[in-house]
Design a protein around this motif. Structure first.
Motif, mmCIF file in Angstrom:
data_model
loop_
_atom_site.group_PDB
_atom_site.id
_atom_site.type_symbol
_atom_site.label_atom_id
_atom_site.label_comp_id
_atom_site.label_asym_id
_atom_site.label_seq_id
_atom_site.Cartn_x
_atom_site.Cartn_y
_atom_site.Cartn_z
ATOM 1 N N GLY A 1 21.396 3.517 1.005
ATOM 2 C CA GLY A 1 20.544 3.379 2.176
ATOM 3 C C GLY A 1 19.639 2.179 2.008
ATOM 4 O O GLY A 1 19.722 1.454 1.010
ATOM 5 N N THR A 2 18.777 1.968 2.976
ATOM 6 C CA THR A 2 17.897 0.810 2.996
ATOM 7 C C THR A 2 16.466 1.252 3.240
ATOM 8 O O THR A 2 16.216 2.111 4.085
ATOM 9 N N ILE A 3 15.539 0.657 2.510
ATOM 10 C CA ILE A 3 14.117 0.842 2.776
ATOM 11 C C ILE A 3 13.610 -0.474 3.336
ATOM 12 O O ILE A 3 13.822 -1.529 2.733
ATOM 13 N N VAL A 4 12.970 -0.415 4.501
ATOM 14 C CA VAL A 4 12.386 -1.593 5.132
ATOM 15 C C VAL A 4 10.925 -1.305 5.421
ATOM 16 O O VAL A 4 10.529 -0.141 5.544
ATOM 17 N N GLY A 5 10.112 -2.338 5.517
ATOM 18 C CA GLY A 5 8.709 -2.114 5.831
ATOM 19 C C GLY A 5 7.956 -3.392 6.049
ATOM 20 O O GLY A 5 8.507 -4.496 5.978
ATOM 21 N N ARG A 6 6.680 -3.235 6.319
ATOM 22 C CA ARG A 6 5.781 -4.364 6.544
ATOM 23 C C ARG A 6 4.495 -4.090 5.777
ATOM 24 O O ARG A 6 4.022 -2.957 5.723
ATOM 25 N N VAL A 7 3.914 -5.149 5.228
ATOM 26 C CA VAL A 7 2.652 -5.035 4.498
ATOM 27 C C VAL A 7 1.575 -5.772 5.292
ATOM 28 O O VAL A 7 1.772 -6.918 5.701
ATOM 29 N N GLN A 8 0.460 -5.074 5.519
ATOM 30 C CA GLN A 8 -0.663 -5.634 6.255
ATOM 31 C C GLN A 8 -1.955 -5.368 5.503
ATOM 32 O O GLN A 8 -2.031 -4.442 4.694
ATOM 33 N N ASP A 9 -2.979 -6.174 5.796
ATOM 34 C CA ASP A 9 -4.294 -5.885 5.223
ATOM 35 C C ASP A 9 -5.020 -4.906 6.146
ATOM 36 O O ASP A 9 -4.480 -4.484 7.178
ATOM 37 N N SER A 10 -6.231 -4.534 5.783
ATOM 38 C CA SER A 10 -6.956 -3.503 6.536
ATOM 39 C C SER A 10 -7.316 -3.942 7.951
ATOM 40 O O SER A 10 -7.590 -3.101 8.808
ATOM 41 N N SER A 11 -7.277 -5.258 8.242
ATOM 42 C CA SER A 11 -7.554 -5.739 9.597
ATOM 43 C C SER A 11 -6.294 -5.819 10.447
ATOM 44 O O SER A 11 -6.342 -6.157 11.620
ATOM 45 N N GLY A 12 -5.122 -5.532 9.835
ATOM 46 C CA GLY A 12 -3.864 -5.584 10.559
ATOM 47 C C GLY A 12 -3.111 -6.896 10.411
ATOM 48 O O GLY A 12 -2.020 -7.047 10.957
ATOM 49 N N ALA A 13 -3.675 -7.854 9.677
ATOM 50 C CA ALA A 13 -2.989 -9.129 9.454
ATOM 51 C C ALA A 13 -1.842 -8.920 8.466
ATOM 52 O O ALA A 13 -1.990 -8.217 7.468
ATOM 53 N N VAL A 14 -0.680 -9.519 8.765
ATOM 54 C CA VAL A 14 0.464 -9.390 7.855
ATOM 55 C C VAL A 14 0.212 -10.195 6.586
ATOM 56 O O VAL A 14 -0.527 -11.188 6.595
ATOM 57 N N LEU A 15 0.826 -9.755 5.483
ATOM 58 C CA LEU A 15 0.622 -10.403 4.191
ATOM 59 C C LEU A 15 1.945 -10.906 3.627
ATOM 60 O O LEU A 15 2.757 -10.122 3.137
ATOM 61 N N PRO A 16 2.190 -12.204 3.679
ATOM 62 C CA PRO A 16 3.375 -12.769 3.035
ATOM 63 C C PRO A 16 3.153 -12.887 1.533
ATOM 64 O O PRO A 16 2.011 -12.930 1.070
ATOM 65 N N GLY A 17 4.238 -12.926 0.779
ATOM 66 C CA GLY A 17 4.145 -13.159 -0.662
ATOM 67 C C GLY A 17 3.691 -11.970 -1.481
ATOM 68 O O GLY A 17 3.329 -12.120 -2.645
ATOM 69 N N VAL A 18 3.736 -10.778 -0.914
ATOM 70 C CA VAL A 18 3.349 -9.568 -1.636
ATOM 71 C C VAL A 18 4.547 -9.073 -2.440
ATOM 72 O O VAL A 18 5.661 -8.991 -1.931
ATOM 73 N N THR A 19 4.323 -8.736 -3.699
ATOM 74 C CA THR A 19 5.379 -8.154 -4.524
ATOM 75 C C THR A 19 5.481 -6.672 -4.208
ATOM 76 O O THR A 19 4.495 -5.935 -4.303
ATOM 77 N N VAL A 20 6.687 -6.249 -3.827
ATOM 78 C CA VAL A 20 6.935 -4.845 -3.469
ATOM 79 C C VAL A 20 8.002 -4.314 -4.417
ATOM 80 O O VAL A 20 9.027 -4.958 -4.643
ATOM 81 N N THR A 21 7.749 -3.133 -4.990
ATOM 82 C CA THR A 21 8.720 -2.507 -5.887
ATOM 83 C C THR A 21 9.145 -1.157 -5.331
ATOM 84 O O THR A 21 8.343 -0.440 -4.733
ATOM 85 N N ALA A 22 10.419 -0.843 -5.532
ATOM 86 C CA ALA A 22 10.957 0.475 -5.206
ATOM 87 C C ALA A 22 11.491 1.054 -6.503
ATOM 88 O O ALA A 22 12.403 0.491 -7.113
ATOM 89 N N THR A 23 10.897 2.150 -6.956
ATOM 90 C CA THR A 23 11.294 2.795 -8.205
ATOM 91 C C THR A 23 11.947 4.127 -7.896
ATOM 92 O O THR A 23 11.313 5.008 -7.293
ATOM 93 N N ARG A 24 13.212 4.279 -8.283
ATOM 94 C CA ARG A 24 13.890 5.565 -8.077
ATOM 95 C C ARG A 24 13.269 6.558 -9.050
ATOM 96 O O ARG A 24 13.317 6.378 -10.269
ATOM 97 N N THR A 25 12.709 7.622 -8.516
ATOM 98 C CA THR A 25 11.900 8.520 -9.340
ATOM 99 C C THR A 25 12.693 9.293 -10.378
ATOM 100 O O THR A 25 12.152 9.611 -11.436
#
Length: 86
Positions: A16-40
């Motif tokens: 399957g696929t996990i997709v998403g968006r990262v934003q700061d608390s004001s709602g501005a999008v954040l490019p260059g954020v490191t995102v990890t997915a760890t299979r538990t």
């Protein structure tokens, strides 16, 4: 602080696929954020970086439960512990 919005897409056979968006608390999008997915259940870690729209994609992940976390220097780490692909 970082706000992380992951969503699990429908699985195809055993992946399957996990997709998403990262934003700061004001709602501005954040490019260059490191995102990890760890299979538990296995501890296998997959890493990606958000694009200019703050979006990320983890395609072709094995079905299971994942912990998804986002980190960017100067921001508090954000995450979800139970993103389920089934």
């Amino acid at each position: 602080s970082i706000l992380l919005w992951p969503a699990a897409a429908s699985a195809q056979i055993d992946t399957g696929t996990i997709v998403g968006r990262v934003q700061d608390s004001s709602g501005a999008v954040l490019p260059g954020v490191t995102v990890t997915a760890t299979r538990t259940d296995t501890g296998v870690v997959t890493t990606t970086v958000t694009n200019t729209s703050g979006e990320f994609v983890f395609p072709g992940l094995r079905i299971g439960t994942y912990a998804v976390a986002a980190e960017l220097p100067g921001f508090r780490k954000a995450g979800y512990d139970a993103v389920r692909l089934n």
